[in-house]
Design a protein around this motif. Sequence first.
Motif, short mmCIF file in Angstrom:
data_model
loop_
_atom_site.label_atom_id
_atom_site.label_comp_id
_atom_site.label_asym_id
_atom_site.label_seq_id
_atom_site.Cartn_x
_atom_site.Cartn_y
_atom_site.Cartn_z
N GLY A 228 5.33 -6.61 -1.26
CA GLY A 228 6.44 -7.37 -1.01
C GLY A 228 6.83 -7.89 -1.60
N ARG A 229 6.26 -8.65 -2.51
CA ARG A 229 6.56 -10.15 -3.77
C ARG A 229 7.00 -9.50 -4.84
NH1 ARG A 229 2.47 -14.77 -2.52
NH2 ARG A 229 1.31 -13.80 -0.89
N LEU A 230 6.09 -7.81 -5.13
CA LEU A 230 6.60 -7.42 -6.35
C LEU A 230 7.94 -6.63 -5.87
CD1 LEU A 230 6.14 -6.56 -9.28
CD2 LEU A 230 4.59 -4.19 -8.16
N ASN A 231 8.07 -6.88 -5.00
CA ASN A 231 9.56 -6.46 -4.43
C ASN A 231 11.02 -7.15 -5.10
OD1 ASN A 231 8.95 -3.06 -4.15
ND2 ASN A 231 8.96 -4.18 -1.72
N VAL A 232 10.88 -8.15 -4.21
CA VAL A 232 11.12 -9.44 -4.67
C VAL A 232 11.42 -9.88 -6.02
CG1 VAL A 232 11.91 -11.78 -3.99
CG2 VAL A 232 10.69 -10.42 -1.98
N LEU A 233 10.36 -9.48 -6.75
CA LEU A 233 10.37 -10.21 -7.99
C LEU A 233 10.82 -8.85 -9.18
CD1 LEU A 233 9.07 -12.02 -9.77
CD2 LEU A 233 7.01 -10.55 -10.62
N ASN A 291 7.85 -0.32 -3.14
CA ASN A 291 6.33 -1.02 -3.51
C ASN A 291 5.21 -0.59 -2.67
OD1 ASN A 291 6.22 -1.56 -6.54
ND2 ASN A 291 7.15 -2.89 -6.34
N ARG A 292 5.97 -1.15 -1.01
CA ARG A 292 4.92 -1.19 -0.14
C ARG A 292 4.49 0.15 -0.22
NH1 ARG A 292 8.88 -3.61 4.03
NH2 ARG A 292 10.15 -2.64 3.06
N TYR A 293 5.92 1.11 -0.49
CA TYR A 293 5.00 2.66 -0.35
C TYR A 293 4.50 2.72 -1.65
CZ TYR A 293 8.06 2.13 3.79
OH TYR A 293 8.82 1.46 5.12
N LEU A 294 5.15 2.93 -2.54
CA LEU A 294 4.87 3.24 -3.76
C LEU A 294 3.22 2.68 -4.36
CD1 LEU A 294 5.44 4.97 -6.48
CD2 LEU A 294 6.18 2.33 -7.53
N ILE A 295 2.52 1.73 -4.17
CA ILE A 295 1.08 1.33 -4.41
C ILE A 295 0.27 2.12 -3.32
CG2 ILE A 295 -0.44 -0.26 -4.32
CD1 ILE A 295 1.36 -2.32 -4.93
N PRO A 296 0.43 2.40 -2.09
CA PRO A 296 -0.65 3.82 -1.82
C PRO A 296 -0.09 4.75 -2.38
CG PRO A 296 0.12 2.11 -0.22
CD PRO A 296 0.76 1.84 -1.08
#
Lengths: 344, 266
Positions: A228-233, A291-296
Amino acid sequence: MAGLTAEVRTGMSFLVPRGRSRRHVALACAGVLALAVIGLLTMMFGAVNLSAGEALSGLTAGSDSLSGLVVGQIRLPRFLDAVLVGGSLGVAGALLQGVTRNPLGDPTIFGLTGAAGLATAVSISINPQIPQWGIALAAMIGGLGGAGILFVIAYRGAVSPVRLALAGVALSALFGAIIVGLIASVRTFIQTTLGFLAGGLYGSDWSDLRSILPYAIPALAAAVALAGRLNVLSLGDEVATGLGVLADRTRLAILVVAGILTASAVAVAGLVGFVGLLSPHIARYVAGSDNRYLIPASALVGAIIVAGADLVAKLIIMPSEIPMGIITAAIGAPFLLYLVRFKV
Amino acid sequence: MRLTSESLTLRYNGRDAVHEVSLDLESGELIAIVGPNGSGKTTLLRGLSRLLSPVAGHVLLDGDDIRAISSRDVARRLAVLPQEHPEGVDITVHELVWRGRAPHQGILQRATATDHEAVAWALDAADVSHVAARPLGSLSGGERQRAWIALALAQQPRVLLLDEPTSFLDVQHQVEVMALLSRLNAEGMTIIAVVHDLALAGRFMQRVIGMRDGLIAFDGPAGEVLRPEPLEEVFGVPMVVLEDPESGLPVPLPRYPEGAVPASNG
């Protein structure tokens, strides 16, 4: 909330991405199924060929039966190693691509693989009999060092994506040269050495898996938590700060996690290239850029690639085998050229 | 929600851009910060919104030092929209606005009904509901600006700071954005915006703060401070202030420079 009426709420409900999450579940099931098929084939084929039934019964049989020995002590641990190595590399690649906003982001290109590999090579050249847990520990130190160097070298008030990539390429070349020099000076079984340099799972077993589980599993969990933080970043440092995400601290955390995941892979499989580059790009096709979907999804794709490549590497020149990294390089290198030509 | 600065000194590009500025921004105010380029207005906005750490002095949010409160906690009460948005963000408006919920969402926490309501309200308030499913890159300049405002609104802030929200927009979209800020203010949100266009500041904002050389040159209700003398002191050009014939609000304009020949209409 002022201005919000029941009408607005129902009127907007179509915007809630419910259909998308159902699609995600279907794709995740397809991915797990593909991995399971690769797993079954891995249990069946090799120096001794087993039927599907024999392979499955071998999973539960003791090591006093042939199928139990082959499956339980050789093929299953090697397959699980492949899954963990691939998952770790896929997630490391997704984190690096996200944090640098650079489609070429990859643990090898950014020097993390080289740093972990250098520490591993140093530990082996100091003590050729070093136990597997010692190799894993050395790889972790190298991976963290690589992440730290990457952050410090690239740090000038703010970390620029371009500077990060350039620093990584320079580090990679330097570490790679030293590794080859060290490895050349150590007399070990040629297949092990080759497997380390090109990346391979020859002879990897339960002790390999046990040596990296304490690092890889928390790091994978941290990667999911940081999504989630990577999304915001990705919205830029100023917007991220406005949303309560401390940009530099988050970037450092992401680099550290990527370093640990890379080190986990290197400790077991050596210098496997291109998995971290390929997996997030393939995952992005099916999971999108959240990224919440992309990472898994990158973890799953990475696991499929490495487990699949290892199966091919084992069978392609029977009764010998080639390092798995050669297969990933054979797929990955043309893909890198494609990216450079059309996407960068 | 009250935002206060105490002897705030801020540095930008190695020089002091804001000198010991003390301000009291009360809850529910609608405030424009005006001034020439390099006067420190953007730096002040960044300092007030904790994007820039002060060299000296403090920013207080409801009496608490903004540096002492966790950044996430600040983000639940105060939203800031920088002037320039990053290029290459390839997500939809809907995804963008959802990211505004980040300060309210915990790790791995599923979206709550409050999150859904806040996003729907933000899309609606910023008038981007009809383009919610479209990627940012496909929007017009006005739509894109409103989408970024919606991101800030999804935070459900009590204080909203914006840096030149109307720059690069055509007249219609400028008026739309200013009208949106007025509406939000009428619903109780404190709004602080750096505004380049004095005519927009005079007609849409209640309080105007003028900056020059990193100092506050004037500060007061728009009707009182938007007069030729204070404006001339700040902007360094002779000014004339007209009255909007419909609302009676001030419309400041630079005077004709001496020697310039007015364009004639034949």
